[in-house]
Every structure is written in structure tokens, then in C-alpha cells.
Scaffold this motif. Structure first.
Motif, mmCIF file in Angstrom:
data_model
loop_
_atom_site.group_PDB
_atom_site.id
_atom_site.type_symbol
_atom_site.label_atom_id
_atom_site.label_comp_id
_atom_site.label_asym_id
_atom_site.label_seq_id
_atom_site.Cartn_x
_atom_site.Cartn_y
_atom_site.Cartn_z
ATOM 1 N N ILE A 283 28.232 -64.261 -13.774
ATOM 2 C CA ILE A 283 29.168 -63.652 -14.712
ATOM 3 C C ILE A 283 28.977 -62.136 -14.723
ATOM 4 O O ILE A 283 27.847 -61.644 -14.787
ATOM 5 C CB ILE A 283 28.953 -64.207 -16.136
ATOM 6 C CG1 ILE A 283 29.081 -65.740 -16.127
ATOM 7 C CG2 ILE A 283 29.954 -63.608 -17.120
ATOM 8 C CD1 ILE A 283 28.716 -66.398 -17.445
ATOM 9 N N ARG A 284 30.084 -61.415 -14.666
ATOM 10 C CA ARG A 284 30.052 -59.955 -14.762
ATOM 11 C C ARG A 284 29.853 -59.555 -16.220
ATOM 12 O O ARG A 284 30.520 -60.064 -17.110
ATOM 13 C CB ARG A 284 31.355 -59.360 -14.221
ATOM 14 C CG ARG A 284 31.420 -57.841 -14.236
ATOM 15 C CD ARG A 284 32.706 -57.329 -13.595
ATOM 16 N NE ARG A 284 33.889 -57.823 -14.287
ATOM 17 C CZ ARG A 284 34.700 -58.770 -13.830
ATOM 18 N NH1 ARG A 284 34.452 -59.353 -12.681
ATOM 19 N NH2 ARG A 284 35.757 -59.152 -14.511
ATOM 20 N N VAL A 285 28.933 -58.638 -16.466
ATOM 21 C CA VAL A 285 28.619 -58.201 -17.826
ATOM 22 C C VAL A 285 29.305 -56.863 -18.089
ATOM 23 O O VAL A 285 28.960 -55.840 -17.499
ATOM 24 C CB VAL A 285 27.088 -58.067 -18.025
ATOM 25 C CG1 VAL A 285 26.782 -57.517 -19.421
ATOM 26 C CG2 VAL A 285 26.408 -59.407 -17.819
ATOM 27 N N ASP A 286 30.287 -56.893 -18.962
ATOM 28 C CA ASP A 286 31.018 -55.684 -19.343
ATOM 29 C C ASP A 286 31.738 -56.004 -20.648
ATOM 30 O O ASP A 286 32.586 -56.903 -20.670
ATOM 31 C CB ASP A 286 32.020 -55.298 -18.256
ATOM 32 C CG ASP A 286 32.716 -53.972 -18.542
ATOM 33 O OD1 ASP A 286 32.900 -53.628 -19.730
ATOM 34 O OD2 ASP A 286 33.085 -53.278 -17.576
ATOM 35 N N PRO A 287 31.430 -55.305 -21.739
ATOM 36 C CA PRO A 287 32.068 -55.651 -23.016
ATOM 37 C C PRO A 287 33.578 -55.501 -22.999
ATOM 38 O O PRO A 287 34.283 -56.148 -23.779
ATOM 39 C CB PRO A 287 31.410 -54.680 -24.005
ATOM 40 C CG PRO A 287 30.907 -53.549 -23.176
ATOM 41 C CD PRO A 287 30.515 -54.165 -21.868
ATOM 42 N N GLU A 288 34.101 -54.683 -22.094
ATOM 43 C CA GLU A 288 35.547 -54.475 -22.013
ATOM 44 C C GLU A 288 36.210 -55.392 -20.993
ATOM 45 O O GLU A 288 37.410 -55.640 -21.062
ATOM 46 C CB GLU A 288 35.836 -53.008 -21.640
ATOM 47 C CG GLU A 288 35.238 -51.985 -22.596
ATOM 48 C CD GLU A 288 35.779 -52.129 -24.008
ATOM 49 O OE1 GLU A 288 36.960 -52.508 -24.158
ATOM 50 O OE2 GLU A 288 35.022 -51.880 -24.963
ATOM 51 N N ASP A 289 35.415 -55.887 -20.041
ATOM 52 C CA ASP A 289 36.030 -56.654 -18.947
ATOM 53 C C ASP A 289 35.031 -57.648 -18.351
ATOM 54 O O ASP A 289 34.820 -57.688 -17.155
ATOM 55 C CB ASP A 289 36.534 -55.693 -17.864
ATOM 56 C CG ASP A 289 37.296 -56.413 -16.756
ATOM 57 O OD1 ASP A 289 37.940 -57.429 -17.060
ATOM 58 O OD2 ASP A 289 37.221 -55.972 -15.597
ATOM 59 N N TRP A 290 34.380 -58.458 -19.188
ATOM 60 C CA TRP A 290 33.453 -59.446 -18.654
ATOM 61 C C TRP A 290 34.257 -60.582 -18.031
ATOM 62 O O TRP A 290 35.423 -60.806 -18.381
ATOM 63 C CB TRP A 290 32.525 -59.978 -19.752
ATOM 64 C CG TRP A 290 33.161 -60.999 -20.651
ATOM 65 C CD1 TRP A 290 33.871 -60.761 -21.782
ATOM 66 C CD2 TRP A 290 33.163 -62.418 -20.464
ATOM 67 N NE1 TRP A 290 34.305 -61.941 -22.324
ATOM 68 C CE2 TRP A 290 33.890 -62.981 -21.545
ATOM 69 C CE3 TRP A 290 32.612 -63.265 -19.509
ATOM 70 C CZ2 TRP A 290 34.078 -64.353 -21.677
ATOM 71 C CZ3 TRP A 290 32.803 -64.637 -19.641
ATOM 72 C CH2 TRP A 290 33.534 -65.157 -20.719
ATOM 73 N N GLY A 291 33.652 -61.287 -17.109
ATOM 74 C CA GLY A 291 34.378 -62.403 -16.493
ATOM 75 C C GLY A 291 33.529 -63.140 -15.484
ATOM 76 O O GLY A 291 32.518 -62.630 -14.991
ATOM 77 N N TYR A 292 33.951 -64.363 -15.166
ATOM 78 C CA TYR A 292 33.249 -65.162 -14.170
ATOM 79 C C TYR A 292 33.517 -64.593 -12.775
ATOM 80 O O TYR A 292 34.632 -64.222 -12.436
ATOM 81 C CB TYR A 292 33.713 -66.613 -14.242
ATOM 82 C CG TYR A 292 33.302 -67.295 -15.522
ATOM 83 C CD1 TYR A 292 32.019 -67.826 -15.658
ATOM 84 C CD2 TYR A 292 34.178 -67.392 -16.598
ATOM 85 C CE1 TYR A 292 31.624 -68.445 -16.837
ATOM 86 C CE2 TYR A 292 33.792 -68.010 -17.783
ATOM 87 C CZ TYR A 292 32.515 -68.530 -17.895
ATOM 88 O OH TYR A 292 32.128 -69.128 -19.062
ATOM 89 N N MET A 293 32.466 -64.523 -11.970
ATOM 90 C CA MET A 293 32.569 -63.984 -10.623
ATOM 91 C C MET A 293 32.645 -65.084 -9.569
ATOM 92 O O MET A 293 33.408 -64.982 -8.612
ATOM 93 C CB MET A 293 31.370 -63.075 -10.330
ATOM 94 C CG MET A 293 31.236 -61.889 -11.259
ATOM 95 S SD MET A 293 29.724 -60.958 -10.929
ATOM 96 C CE MET A 293 30.055 -60.361 -9.272
ATOM 97 N N GLY A 294 31.824 -66.121 -9.740
ATOM 98 C CA GLY A 294 31.816 -67.183 -8.751
ATOM 99 C C GLY A 294 30.756 -68.218 -9.073
ATOM 100 O O GLY A 294 29.974 -68.077 -10.020
ATOM 101 N N TYR A 295 30.733 -69.286 -8.239
ATOM 102 C CA TYR A 295 29.892 -70.445 -8.519
ATOM 103 C C TYR A 295 29.319 -70.983 -7.213
ATOM 104 O O TYR A 295 30.003 -71.029 -6.190
ATOM 105 C CB TYR A 295 30.709 -71.559 -9.181
ATOM 106 C CG TYR A 295 31.663 -71.066 -10.236
ATOM 107 C CD1 TYR A 295 31.301 -71.026 -11.580
ATOM 108 C CD2 TYR A 295 32.942 -70.605 -9.885
ATOM 109 C CE1 TYR A 295 32.181 -70.558 -12.543
ATOM 110 C CE2 TYR A 295 33.822 -70.123 -10.838
ATOM 111 C CZ TYR A 295 33.440 -70.101 -12.169
ATOM 112 O OH TYR A 295 34.306 -69.620 -13.118
#
Length: 211
Positions: A69-81
Motif C-alpha cells: 500500500i502506498r502511504v500518502d494522506p492525500e493519495d494513499w492506495g493499493y499498489m499490488g499483491y
């Protein structure tokens, strides 16, 4: 590099896997999940200045999936699995006293020699997930690559009977062999649509042989 944890109620083997990954991802940290929610974990990762969060999910006592998971309070999101066939811990490879890397150095991701385009594609994806540096192997030695990029840690994507695997080298520990963990991958999926599935790849190879 990243904050590493598990799903709720992890097994001892899964916790050991998290600790092993802490020892091959420079400047990373493994923490006990406890009752922390995903939001709690993201906030902790952000407060500690990590750009990625890795969650290891468990099934039947063993690590099943690695979620990045990408850590960013404005744009966090799942990256891959990564969906796993299995793992081999560092202690199972004969290394019990590997210490975490508490210094800045690149994690270099490359392939073993005589691997195919699928392995190179996974190596590149794995570098993106981990924040590592992808380097094409060609005919270079691992020691030569490590020297060029001034690092002691490499992840090497190699062939595996049931898919592909990534194994880890710590050259400050030994230059003779990988220290692990050895991570066998059966499916990898990136949020941008790139993916690879061992069974699908096996089926395609069978169809090509028939033609």
C-alpha cells in the motif's frame, strides 16, 4: 523503506516471515498488528516517514498474500499483491542471526541468469512495490551489480517448480549464498492491470507446444 505487519491474529511463522523481510528491506520496520485498523497502520507509517505499508495475510497458518500500500494522506492506495505458494524462512536456510539494515542503501532487484521475460517483468514489478531498483542481469555477477549500486542487499527473481520465486542476498553476511527468505509466488497483480498467474502461464505454454 516500508512498515511491515500482518493481518490480525497471525501465526508464529507469519511473524517470523515479517521479521525476515525487515532484515532484507533496508531501513524498514516490522511491528505487531494487535488491534490496529488499516487507518491506524497508515497513520503510523506516515508518522514514521515510510512511503509503503506491507501487510502479510495468513491462511491455514502460513503466509498467503503480501499486500503493498502506498502511504500518502492525500493519495494513499493499493499498489499490488503477491499470492504465495510458500516461503522458506532465514532460519530454515541456516541463518539465525541476521540483523536489520538500519542504514540507507538501495535494494537492488534483478533476476537469476537464464530466466525468461516473465521473470524480468516480475522483477520490475517487485522493485516498484518495494521501492527497490530494478537492474537487468544480463551476464553480470551479483557481486558486480552490488558494487556498482553500492549495496549489500539484493532480491533475485529465479525459477521455481510452481511459478517463480524471489530470494534475498545479504552480502555483508555472506557472499556465497542467499540468506532468504525464499518467497515462492504463484500470482502477482499490479493495480495498473499488469498481472501474472502460474496456471495461466502453464496453460499457454501447453497450447504453444501443441501448435
Amino acid at each position: 523503506m516500508m512498515l511491515i505487519t500482518t493481518s490480525h491474529r497471525p501465526t508464529r511463522r507469519t511473524r517470523s516471515f515479517g521479521h525476515d523481510l525487515e532484515k532484507v528491506f533496508p531501513n524498514s520496520l516490522y511491528i505487531t498488528r494487535g488491534k490496529k485498523t488499516l487507518k491506524d497502520l497508515l497513520m503510523e507509517a506516515y508518522d514514521r516517514n515510510y512511503e509503503r505499508l506491507l501487510i502479510i495475510n495468513v491462511w491455514k497458518g502460513n503466509p498467503l498474500k503480501m499486500t503493498f500500500i502506498r502511504v500518502d494522506p492525500e493519495d494513499w492506495g493499493y499498489m499490488g499483491y503477491l499470492y504465495l505458494h510458500g516461503i522458506k524462512l532465514q532460519r530454515e536456510m541456516g541463518f539465525r542471526d541476521v540483523r536489520p539494515l538500519r542504514e540507507e542503501m538501495p535494494l537492488v532487484i534483478t533476476t537469476a541468469k537464464r530466466t525468461g521475460p516473465d521473470h524480468a517483468a516480475f522483477a520490475q514489478a517487485f522493485a516498484e512495490l518495494t521501492g527497490g531498483t530494478f537492474v537487468r542481469r544480463r551476464e553480470r555477477s551479483l557481486l558486480g551489480i552490488a558494487d556498482k549500486y553500492n549495496t549489500d542487499v539484493l532480491g533475485v527473481v529465479e525459477r521455481h517448480p510452481r511459478g517463480m520465486a524471489v530470494n534475498f542476498y545479504r552480502l555483508d553476511v555472506t557472499k556465497e549464498s542467499p540468506v532468504g527468505p525464499l518467497v515462492s509466488v504463484k500470482i502477482w497483480i499490479m493495480e495498473d492491470g499488469r498481472r501474472w498467474d502460474y496456471k495461466e502461464a502453464l496453460s499457454l505454454r501447453g497450447e504453444n507446444r501443441e501448435e
